[in-house]
Design a protein around this motif. Structure first.
Motif, mmCIF file in Angstrom:
data_model
loop_
_atom_site.group_PDB
_atom_site.id
_atom_site.type_symbol
_atom_site.label_atom_id
_atom_site.label_comp_id
_atom_site.label_asym_id
_atom_site.label_seq_id
_atom_site.Cartn_x
_atom_site.Cartn_y
_atom_site.Cartn_z
ATOM 1 N N ALA A 146 -61.240 -40.756 6.889
ATOM 2 C CA ALA A 146 -60.470 -42.190 6.823
ATOM 3 C C ALA A 146 -60.063 -42.235 5.320
ATOM 4 O O ALA A 146 -59.069 -42.511 5.035
ATOM 5 C CB ALA A 146 -61.169 -43.524 6.966
ATOM 6 N N VAL A 147 -60.781 -41.870 4.366
ATOM 7 C CA VAL A 147 -60.429 -41.820 3.131
ATOM 8 C C VAL A 147 -59.166 -40.908 2.857
ATOM 9 O O VAL A 147 -58.239 -41.141 2.284
ATOM 10 C CB VAL A 147 -61.495 -41.391 2.024
ATOM 11 N N ALA A 148 -59.430 -39.718 3.285
ATOM 12 C CA ALA A 148 -58.128 -38.731 3.312
ATOM 13 C C ALA A 148 -56.971 -39.260 3.992
ATOM 14 O O ALA A 148 -55.604 -39.220 3.465
ATOM 15 C CB ALA A 148 -58.539 -37.475 4.096
ATOM 16 N N LEU A 149 -56.943 -39.874 5.233
ATOM 17 C CA LEU A 149 -55.824 -40.315 5.845
ATOM 18 C C LEU A 149 -55.109 -41.456 4.660
ATOM 19 O O LEU A 149 -53.960 -41.586 4.635
ATOM 20 C CB LEU A 149 -56.316 -41.217 7.215
ATOM 21 N N VAL A 150 -55.875 -42.391 4.237
ATOM 22 C CA VAL A 150 -55.454 -43.529 3.241
ATOM 23 C C VAL A 150 -55.009 -42.855 2.320
ATOM 24 O O VAL A 150 -53.754 -43.469 1.784
ATOM 25 C CB VAL A 150 -56.737 -44.568 2.903
ATOM 26 N N ALA A 151 -55.396 -41.943 1.666
ATOM 27 C CA ALA A 151 -54.934 -41.373 0.579
ATOM 28 C C ALA A 151 -53.430 -40.543 0.885
ATOM 29 O O ALA A 151 -52.594 -40.821 0.085
ATOM 30 C CB ALA A 151 -55.516 -40.159 -0.024
ATOM 31 N N ILE A 152 -53.404 -39.976 1.953
ATOM 32 C CA ILE A 152 -52.213 -39.301 2.260
ATOM 33 C C ILE A 152 -51.016 -40.417 2.557
ATOM 34 O O ILE A 152 -49.811 -40.257 2.185
ATOM 35 C CB ILE A 152 -52.450 -38.409 3.570
ATOM 36 N N VAL A 153 -51.350 -41.299 3.368
ATOM 37 C CA VAL A 153 -50.326 -42.546 3.616
ATOM 38 C C VAL A 153 -50.119 -43.218 2.413
ATOM 39 O O VAL A 153 -48.756 -43.417 2.051
ATOM 40 C CB VAL A 153 -50.794 -43.487 4.753
ATOM 41 N N GLN A 180 -47.803 -40.899 0.326
ATOM 42 C CA GLN A 180 -46.570 -40.512 0.765
ATOM 43 C C GLN A 180 -45.601 -41.649 1.255
ATOM 44 O O GLN A 180 -44.487 -41.532 1.252
ATOM 45 C CB GLN A 180 -46.839 -39.371 2.204
ATOM 46 N N VAL A 181 -46.177 -42.731 1.772
ATOM 47 C CA VAL A 181 -45.470 -43.634 2.350
ATOM 48 C C VAL A 181 -45.349 -44.755 1.537
ATOM 49 O O VAL A 181 -44.138 -45.618 1.253
ATOM 50 C CB VAL A 181 -46.022 -44.296 3.744
ATOM 51 N N LEU A 182 -46.427 -45.229 0.792
ATOM 52 C CA LEU A 182 -46.434 -46.342 -0.064
ATOM 53 C C LEU A 182 -46.110 -46.159 -1.328
ATOM 54 O O LEU A 182 -46.139 -47.044 -2.310
ATOM 55 C CB LEU A 182 -47.749 -47.254 0.008
ATOM 56 N N GLY A 183 -46.147 -45.017 -1.796
ATOM 57 C CA GLY A 183 -45.736 -44.472 -3.318
ATOM 58 C C GLY A 183 -46.973 -44.734 -4.179
ATOM 59 O O GLY A 183 -46.661 -45.046 -5.535
ATOM 60 N N TRP A 184 -48.260 -44.722 -3.860
ATOM 61 C CA TRP A 184 -49.113 -45.049 -4.637
ATOM 62 C C TRP A 184 -49.491 -43.877 -5.479
ATOM 63 O O TRP A 184 -49.211 -42.705 -5.128
ATOM 64 C CB TRP A 184 -50.537 -45.417 -3.827
ATOM 65 N N GLU A 185 -50.023 -44.097 -6.843
ATOM 66 C CA GLU A 185 -50.194 -43.096 -7.810
ATOM 67 C C GLU A 185 -51.649 -43.405 -8.491
ATOM 68 O O GLU A 185 -51.539 -44.604 -8.892
ATOM 69 C CB GLU A 185 -49.075 -42.626 -8.633
ATOM 70 N N TRP A 186 -52.396 -42.574 -8.649
ATOM 71 C CA TRP A 186 -53.659 -42.844 -9.387
ATOM 72 C C TRP A 186 -53.395 -42.870 -10.857
ATOM 73 O O TRP A 186 -52.286 -42.267 -11.186
ATOM 74 C CB TRP A 186 -54.575 -41.859 -9.073
ATOM 75 N N GLY A 187 -53.728 -44.319 -11.430
ATOM 76 C CA GLY A 187 -53.587 -44.493 -12.708
ATOM 77 C C GLY A 187 -52.122 -44.961 -13.081
ATOM 78 O O GLY A 187 -51.869 -44.981 -14.237
ATOM 79 N N SER A 188 -51.281 -45.424 -12.145
ATOM 80 C CA SER A 188 -50.127 -46.066 -12.351
ATOM 81 C C SER A 188 -50.446 -47.455 -12.450
ATOM 82 O O SER A 188 -49.196 -48.067 -12.735
ATOM 83 C CB SER A 188 -49.475 -45.796 -11.275
ATOM 84 N N GLY A 189 -51.445 -47.952 -12.623
ATOM 85 C CA GLY A 189 -51.675 -49.381 -12.798
ATOM 86 C C GLY A 189 -51.432 -50.535 -11.734
ATOM 87 O O GLY A 189 -51.569 -51.429 -11.796
ATOM 88 N N GLN A 190 -51.457 -49.753 -10.698
ATOM 89 C CA GLN A 190 -51.399 -50.443 -9.368
ATOM 90 C C GLN A 190 -52.871 -50.747 -8.821
ATOM 91 O O GLN A 190 -53.757 -49.832 -9.151
ATOM 92 C CB GLN A 190 -50.839 -49.795 -8.253
ATOM 93 N N LEU A 191 -52.813 -51.808 -8.431
ATOM 94 C CA LEU A 191 -54.334 -52.353 -8.233
ATOM 95 C C LEU A 191 -54.975 -51.843 -7.049
ATOM 96 O O LEU A 191 -56.117 -51.367 -6.899
ATOM 97 C CB LEU A 191 -54.470 -53.946 -8.227
ATOM 98 N N VAL A 192 -54.241 -51.776 -5.995
ATOM 99 C CA VAL A 192 -54.933 -51.216 -4.508
ATOM 100 C C VAL A 192 -55.396 -49.725 -4.740
ATOM 101 O O VAL A 192 -56.670 -49.693 -4.300
ATOM 102 C CB VAL A 192 -53.921 -51.554 -3.459
ATOM 103 N N PRO A 193 -54.719 -48.926 -5.131
ATOM 104 C CA PRO A 193 -55.294 -47.521 -5.411
ATOM 105 C C PRO A 193 -56.552 -47.527 -6.181
ATOM 106 O O PRO A 193 -57.391 -46.614 -5.950
ATOM 107 C CB PRO A 193 -54.140 -46.754 -5.752
ATOM 108 N N THR A 194 -56.375 -48.198 -7.283
ATOM 109 C CA THR A 194 -57.773 -48.066 -8.218
ATOM 110 C C THR A 194 -58.830 -48.882 -7.463
ATOM 111 O O THR A 194 -59.844 -48.400 -7.385
ATOM 112 C CB THR A 194 -57.382 -49.153 -9.517
#
Length: 61
Positions: free
Chosen positions: A19-26, A29-43
């Motif tokens: 599930a974590v891998a699926l959330v990370a990929i989606v 690739q789809v939502l434009g999340w990046e680790w450390g970009s200041g976005q709250l949800v990925p953090t």
């Protein structure tokens, strides 16, 4: 002590990992999340997964 990956893992831990891998990929690739970009949800997801991983490791000892 030998490290055993996969042999003793429960189906629950495997499902959580998938599930974590699926959330990370989606997320990347789809939502434009990046680790450390200041976005709250990925953090928040990263912190929650890290806490779960530490809990699993400590309860297996």
């Amino acid at each position: 002590m030998a490290l055993s990956l996969g042999r003793n893992s429960s189906p629950l831990v495997t499902a959580i990992g998938a599930a974590v891998a699926l959330v990370a990929i989606v997320g990347t690739q789809v939502l434009g999340w990046e680790w450390g970009s200041g976005q709250l949800v990925p953090t928040i997801i990263g912190v929650v997964v890290a806490v779960i991983a530490v809990f699993v490791v400590l309860t297996r000892r």
